[in-house]
Design a protein around this motif. Structure first.
Motif, PDB file in Angstrom:
ATOM      1  N   ALA A 176     -27.572   1.845  64.642  1.00  0.00           N
ATOM      2  CA  ALA A 176     -28.379   2.753  64.410  1.00  0.00           C
ATOM      3  C   ALA A 176     -28.243   2.834  63.200  1.00  0.00           C
ATOM      4  O   ALA A 176     -27.390   3.579  62.986  1.00  0.00           O
ATOM      5  N   THR A 177     -29.672   3.782  63.157  1.00  0.00           N
ATOM      6  CA  THR A 177     -29.720   4.096  61.706  1.00  0.00           C
ATOM      7  C   THR A 177     -29.712   3.173  60.544  1.00  0.00           C
ATOM      8  O   THR A 177     -28.780   3.758  59.482  1.00  0.00           O
ATOM      9  N   GLY A 178     -30.572   1.892  60.523  1.00  0.00           N
ATOM     10  CA  GLY A 178     -30.368   1.111  59.426  1.00  0.00           C
ATOM     11  C   GLY A 178     -30.169   1.294  58.028  1.00  0.00           C
ATOM     12  O   GLY A 178     -31.186   2.343  58.131  1.00  0.00           O
ATOM     13  N   SER A 179     -29.599   1.178  57.075  1.00  0.00           N
ATOM     14  CA  SER A 179     -29.581   1.825  55.902  1.00  0.00           C
ATOM     15  C   SER A 179     -29.518   0.925  54.634  1.00  0.00           C
ATOM     16  O   SER A 179     -29.315  -0.159  55.128  1.00  0.00           O
ATOM     17  N   GLY A 180     -29.895   0.958  53.733  1.00  0.00           N
ATOM     18  CA  GLY A 180     -30.052   0.261  52.860  1.00  0.00           C
ATOM     19  C   GLY A 180     -30.788  -1.400  53.140  1.00  0.00           C
ATOM     20  O   GLY A 180     -31.882  -0.572  53.101  1.00  0.00           O
ATOM     21  N   GLY A 181     -29.913  -2.150  52.750  1.00  0.00           N
ATOM     22  CA  GLY A 181     -30.515  -3.511  52.748  1.00  0.00           C
ATOM     23  C   GLY A 181     -31.475  -3.240  54.385  1.00  0.00           C
ATOM     24  O   GLY A 181     -32.231  -4.476  54.605  1.00  0.00           O
ATOM     25  N   TRP A 182     -30.514  -2.920  55.112  1.00  0.00           N
ATOM     26  CA  TRP A 182     -31.242  -2.501  56.840  1.00  0.00           C
ATOM     27  C   TRP A 182     -32.114  -1.785  56.878  1.00  0.00           C
ATOM     28  O   TRP A 182     -32.213  -1.156  58.198  1.00  0.00           O
ATOM     29  N   SER A 183     -32.109  -1.486  56.414  1.00  0.00           N
ATOM     30  CA  SER A 183     -33.298   0.010  57.064  1.00  0.00           C
ATOM     31  C   SER A 183     -34.529   0.006  57.233  1.00  0.00           C
ATOM     32  O   SER A 183     -35.380  -1.392  57.070  1.00  0.00           O
ATOM     33  N   GLY A 184     -34.503   0.847  58.632  1.00  0.00           N
ATOM     34  CA  GLY A 184     -35.327   0.101  59.049  1.00  0.00           C
ATOM     35  C   GLY A 184     -34.843  -1.359  60.569  1.00  0.00           C
ATOM     36  O   GLY A 184     -36.279  -1.716  61.086  1.00  0.00           O
ATOM     37  N   HIS A 185     -34.502  -1.433  60.695  1.00  0.00           N
ATOM     38  CA  HIS A 185     -34.168  -2.851  60.998  1.00  0.00           C
ATOM     39  C   HIS A 185     -33.038  -2.257  62.463  1.00  0.00           C
ATOM     40  O   HIS A 185     -32.312  -2.878  62.748  1.00  0.00           O
ATOM     41  N   THR A 186     -32.748  -0.814  62.668  1.00  0.00           N
ATOM     42  CA  THR A 186     -31.912  -0.920  63.667  1.00  0.00           C
ATOM     43  C   THR A 186     -32.025  -2.083  65.321  1.00  0.00           C
ATOM     44  O   THR A 186     -33.348  -1.894  65.422  1.00  0.00           O
ATOM     45  N   ASN A 187     -30.928  -2.401  65.455  1.00  0.00           N
ATOM     46  CA  ASN A 187     -30.847  -2.882  66.922  1.00  0.00           C
ATOM     47  C   ASN A 187     -31.288  -4.563  66.784  1.00  0.00           C
ATOM     48  O   ASN A 187     -31.521  -5.220  66.804  1.00  0.00           O
ATOM     49  N   ASP A 188     -32.198  -4.744  65.177  1.00  0.00           N
ATOM     50  CA  ASP A 188     -32.388  -5.913  64.975  1.00  0.00           C
ATOM     51  C   ASP A 188     -31.201  -6.724  64.439  1.00  0.00           C
ATOM     52  O   ASP A 188     -29.880  -6.390  63.894  1.00  0.00           O
ATOM     53  N   ILE A 189     -31.433  -8.161  64.308  1.00  0.00           N
ATOM     54  CA  ILE A 189     -29.693  -8.857  63.922  1.00  0.00           C
ATOM     55  C   ILE A 189     -30.559  -9.265  62.490  1.00  0.00           C
ATOM     56  O   ILE A 189     -31.724 -10.236  62.086  1.00  0.00           O
ATOM     57  N   ALA A 190     -29.283  -9.016  61.707  1.00  0.00           N
ATOM     58  CA  ALA A 190     -30.064  -9.611  60.069  1.00  0.00           C
ATOM     59  C   ALA A 190     -28.913 -10.980  59.719  1.00  0.00           C
ATOM     60  O   ALA A 190     -27.501 -10.941  60.500  1.00  0.00           O
ATOM     61  N   THR A 191     -29.834 -11.547  58.818  1.00  0.00           N
ATOM     62  CA  THR A 191     -28.835 -13.095  58.420  1.00  0.00           C
ATOM     63  C   THR A 191     -28.926 -13.205  56.709  1.00  0.00           C
ATOM     64  O   THR A 191     -29.667 -13.048  56.904  1.00  0.00           O
ATOM     65  N   TYR A 192     -27.246 -13.258  56.842  1.00  0.00           N
ATOM     66  CA  TYR A 192     -27.577 -13.111  55.275  1.00  0.00           C
ATOM     67  C   TYR A 192     -27.763 -14.606  54.846  1.00  0.00           C
ATOM     68  O   TYR A 192     -27.830 -15.742  55.581  1.00  0.00           O
ATOM     69  N   THR A 193     -28.963 -14.447  53.794  1.00  0.00           N
ATOM     70  CA  THR A 193     -29.553 -15.684  53.633  1.00  0.00           C
ATOM     71  C   THR A 193     -28.841 -16.780  52.423  1.00  0.00           C
ATOM     72  O   THR A 193     -28.927 -17.886  51.707  1.00  0.00           O
ATOM     73  N   GLY A 194     -27.813 -15.392  51.990  1.00  0.00           N
ATOM     74  CA  GLY A 194     -26.913 -15.861  50.285  1.00  0.00           C
ATOM     75  C   GLY A 194     -27.809 -15.623  49.579  1.00  0.00           C
ATOM     76  O   GLY A 194     -27.380 -14.815  48.624  1.00  0.00           O
ATOM     77  N   SER A 195     -28.618 -15.169  49.065  1.00  0.00           N
ATOM     78  CA  SER A 195     -29.296 -13.919  47.680  1.00  0.00           C
ATOM     79  C   SER A 195     -30.732 -12.839  48.785  1.00  0.00           C
ATOM     80  O   SER A 195     -30.572 -12.043  48.032  1.00  0.00           O
ATOM     81  N   GLY A 196     -30.024 -12.522  50.373  1.00  0.00           N
ATOM     82  CA  GLY A 196     -30.813 -11.589  50.897  1.00  0.00           C
ATOM     83  C   GLY A 196     -31.268 -11.649  52.464  1.00  0.00           C
ATOM     84  O   GLY A 196     -29.943 -12.146  53.319  1.00  0.00           O
ATOM     85  N   TRP A 197     -31.401 -10.744  52.881  1.00  0.00           N
ATOM     86  CA  TRP A 197     -31.551 -10.515  53.835  1.00  0.00           C
ATOM     87  C   TRP A 197     -32.973 -11.409  54.966  1.00  0.00           C
ATOM     88  O   TRP A 197     -33.574 -10.892  54.427  1.00  0.00           O
ATOM     89  N   ASP A 198     -33.047 -12.231  56.214  1.00  0.00           N
ATOM     90  CA  ASP A 198     -33.620 -12.424  57.087  1.00  0.00           C
ATOM     91  C   ASP A 198     -33.625 -11.282  58.360  1.00  0.00           C
ATOM     92  O   ASP A 198     -32.496 -11.532  59.067  1.00  0.00           O
ATOM     93  N   PHE A 199     -34.499 -10.723  58.925  1.00  0.00           N
ATOM     94  CA  PHE A 199     -34.384 -10.040  60.046  1.00  0.00           C
ATOM     95  C   PHE A 199     -34.903 -11.030  61.234  1.00  0.00           C
ATOM     96  O   PHE A 199     -36.056 -10.865  61.589  1.00  0.00           O
ATOM     97  N   PHE A 200     -34.343 -10.737  62.742  1.00  0.00           N
ATOM     98  CA  PHE A 200     -35.020 -11.607  63.766  1.00  0.00           C
ATOM     99  C   PHE A 200     -35.455 -10.225  64.437  1.00  0.00           C
ATOM    100  O   PHE A 200     -34.224  -9.453  64.455  1.00  0.00           O
ATOM    101  N   ILE A 201     -36.220  -9.994  64.867  1.00  0.00           N
ATOM    102  CA  ILE A 201     -36.845  -8.621  65.412  1.00  0.00           C
ATOM    103  C   ILE A 201     -36.425  -8.716  66.929  1.00  0.00           C
ATOM    104  O   ILE A 201     -37.145  -9.756  67.790  1.00  0.00           O
ATOM    105  N   VAL A 202     -35.800  -8.227  67.663  1.00  0.00           N
ATOM    106  CA  VAL A 202     -34.898  -8.728  69.327  1.00  0.00           C
ATOM    107  C   VAL A 202     -36.207  -8.067  70.135  1.00  0.00           C
ATOM    108  O   VAL A 202     -36.487  -6.951  69.908  1.00  0.00           O
ATOM    109  N   LEU A 203     -36.612  -8.524  71.166  1.00  0.00           N
ATOM    110  CA  LEU A 203     -36.899  -8.670  72.054  1.00  0.00           C
ATOM    111  C   LEU A 203     -36.003  -8.156  73.947  1.00  0.00           C
ATOM    112  O   LEU A 203     -35.116  -8.748  73.101  1.00  0.00           O
ATOM    113  N   ALA A 204     -36.771  -7.499  74.446  1.00  0.00           N
ATOM    114  CA  ALA A 204     -36.049  -7.329  76.074  1.00  0.00           C
ATOM    115  C   ALA A 204     -35.698  -8.502  76.346  1.00  0.00           C
ATOM    116  O   ALA A 204     -36.310  -9.770  76.458  1.00  0.00           O
ATOM    117  N   GLY A 205     -34.202  -8.708  77.484  1.00  0.00           N
ATOM    118  CA  GLY A 205     -33.329 -10.087  77.234  1.00  0.00           C
ATOM    119  C   GLY A 205     -32.722 -10.883  76.084  1.00  0.00           C
ATOM    120  O   GLY A 205     -32.180 -12.247  76.896  1.00  0.00           O
TER     121      GLY A 205
END
Length: 99
Positions: free
Chosen positions: A40-69
């Motif tokens: 909850a309340t993602g911050s820094g590089g994760w701001s705006g991504h609460t509940n999403d799955i963050a994956t480190y790419t080696g140089s930054g973050w990719d986000f998977f926006i989760v859906l119900a299920g």
């Protein structure tokens, strides 16, 4: 001839395991491919991504926006969790109860 489609990981409700779901900002000492559920309340590089799955790419973050299920294993607590569209819930196998 039959054509088969292999679903992209992002289209599949079962996700690869994540390290934890308790962090709201990127941790230190990470490695390429490390995955986290943004708390909850993602911050820094994760701001705006609460509940999403963050994956480190080696140089930054990719986000998977989760859906119900969407379902994945949380490594630090050794439990399976499912996203209900609002929050992540533990999937308790005894009696098939979601808590």
């Amino acid at each position: 001839m039959t054509q088969y489609k292999i679903p992209d990981l992002e289209d599949f409700p079962w996700q690869q395991p994540v390290k934890t779901k308790t962090l709201s900002s990127p941790p230190g000492g990470i490695s390429k491919g490390d995955r986290y559920i943004v708390a909850a309340t993602g911050s820094g590089g994760w701001s705006g991504h609460t509940n999403d799955i963050a994956t480190y790419t080696g140089s930054g973050w990719d986000f998977f926006i989760v859906l119900a299920g969407t379902t994945c294993w949380i490594e630090d607590i050794n439990k399976l969790y499912i996203y209900d569209g609002t929050k992540w819930k533990s999937l308790v196998t005894t009696g098939g109860i979601i808590s």
